[in-house]
Write a protein that holds these residues in place. Structure first.
Motif, PDB file in Angstrom:
ATOM      1  N   LEU A  33       0.807  -1.215   0.000  1.00  0.00           N
ATOM      2  CA  LEU A  33       0.000   0.000   0.000  1.00  0.00           C
ATOM      3  C   LEU A  33       0.843   1.270   0.000  1.00  0.00           C
ATOM      4  CD1 LEU A  33      -2.521  -1.273   2.679  1.00  0.00           C
ATOM      5  CD2 LEU A  33      -3.022  -0.955   0.243  1.00  0.00           C
ATOM      6  N   GLN A  73      -5.781   2.366   8.883  1.00  0.00           N
ATOM      7  CA  GLN A  73      -5.189   1.048   8.660  1.00  0.00           C
ATOM      8  C   GLN A  73      -5.241   0.270   9.977  1.00  0.00           C
ATOM      9  OE1 GLN A  73      -1.264   2.111   7.246  1.00  0.00           O
ATOM     10  NE2 GLN A  73      -1.937   2.198   5.109  1.00  0.00           N
ATOM     11  N   GLN A  93      -6.802  -2.114   5.222  1.00  0.00           N
ATOM     12  CA  GLN A  93      -6.903  -0.722   4.785  1.00  0.00           C
ATOM     13  C   GLN A  93      -8.357  -0.335   4.575  1.00  0.00           C
ATOM     14  OE1 GLN A  93      -4.404   1.857   3.862  1.00  0.00           O
ATOM     15  NE2 GLN A  93      -6.343   2.972   4.000  1.00  0.00           N
ATOM     16  N   ALA A  97      -5.113   4.037   0.504  1.00  0.00           N
ATOM     17  CA  ALA A  97      -3.917   4.358   1.286  1.00  0.00           C
ATOM     18  C   ALA A  97      -3.264   5.659   0.821  1.00  0.00           C
ATOM     19  CB  ALA A  97      -2.901   3.216   1.180  1.00  0.00           C
ATOM     20  N   ASN A 104      -3.257   2.366  -3.620  1.00  0.00           N
ATOM     21  CA  ASN A 104      -1.891   2.323  -3.083  1.00  0.00           C
ATOM     22  C   ASN A 104      -1.036   3.382  -3.757  1.00  0.00           C
ATOM     23  OD1 ASN A 104       0.087   1.162  -5.161  1.00  0.00           O
ATOM     24  ND2 ASN A 104      -1.530  -0.392  -5.234  1.00  0.00           N
TER      25      ASN A 104
END
Lengths: 137, 137
Positions: A33, A73, A93, A97, A104
């Motif tokens: 991520l 997270q 997640q 993120a 990611n």
């Protein structure tokens, strides 16, 4: 609890700046991520609260991931490498993120002699940070 | 080829020490294998040769992963994060990534208030480094 966390910290080799690189990976899919940094307090809070907390080098402050954006997270497991100088966080997640709104942060791939964007935002950054202040590592 | 690589390098934000963290991930399983460091020359060689080359901070030398042990990482794809200051290498790992003989370096997990070793060596380190010299990041 506190004693246990102190034992955890005792095995981590923080660098001269007091930080270790921290890789966050989605625990079930293996997706990498993001990469951020942790100091002792960030590791302590992550273990105590069960959610990722990093150290923002630019803001010089603790950064509870998702405190502004809601993109938390939840910690699934903390792992440590052979040299003790890098940690791997297996996390669940919530949402995305990346501060760009992507799932990611590694959305640029070197293909055909150019950096190609290989993922689109799933949410507009403006919706993640209504105040306009985006975090930075 | 050289021009292209220079363009690739131009998007990477190397730190004050000239390095970026580099995460190596097995391309098909998602397993995070290791974290190491790269300078400009390491990225250049990685792209030019199609195999991971890092910068060893302790030895202060380029480190073609597997040059001693044979445990080469063939580059599948290079990715760059949003800030341009971390790279992710999707690789095909020959054998094991860790100098302890384990498949990956993150073999310690924080479970039940202790660091537990969750993976065993697949090959004896002595067989990886017959000369007794183990690399270090």
């Amino acid at each position: 609890m506190t004693d246990a966390i102190e034992r955890a910290l005792g095995e981590i080799n923080f660098g001269p700046d007091g930080l270790v690189p921290a890789i966050a990976q989605q625990h079930d899919t293996g997706e990498v991520l993001m990469m951020a940094w942790m100091n002792r307090e960030a590791v302590r809070l992550t273990l105590a609260e069960g959610r990722a907390c990093y150290w923002s080098r630019t803001r010089r402050a603790l950064w509870r991931k998702g405190e502004t954006s809601g993109q938390v997270q939840r910690l699934h497991e903390l792992r440590l490498d052979c040299d003790g100088d890098t940690v791997l966080l297996l996390v669940e997640q919530t949402g995305v993120a990346c501060h760009t709104g992507r799932r990611n942060c590694f959305f640029r791939a070197w293909r055909d002699a150019a950096w190609k964007v290989i993922a689109e935002p799933q949410i507009a950054p403006g919706r993640l940070y209504p105040g306009g202040v985006e975090p930075a590592d």
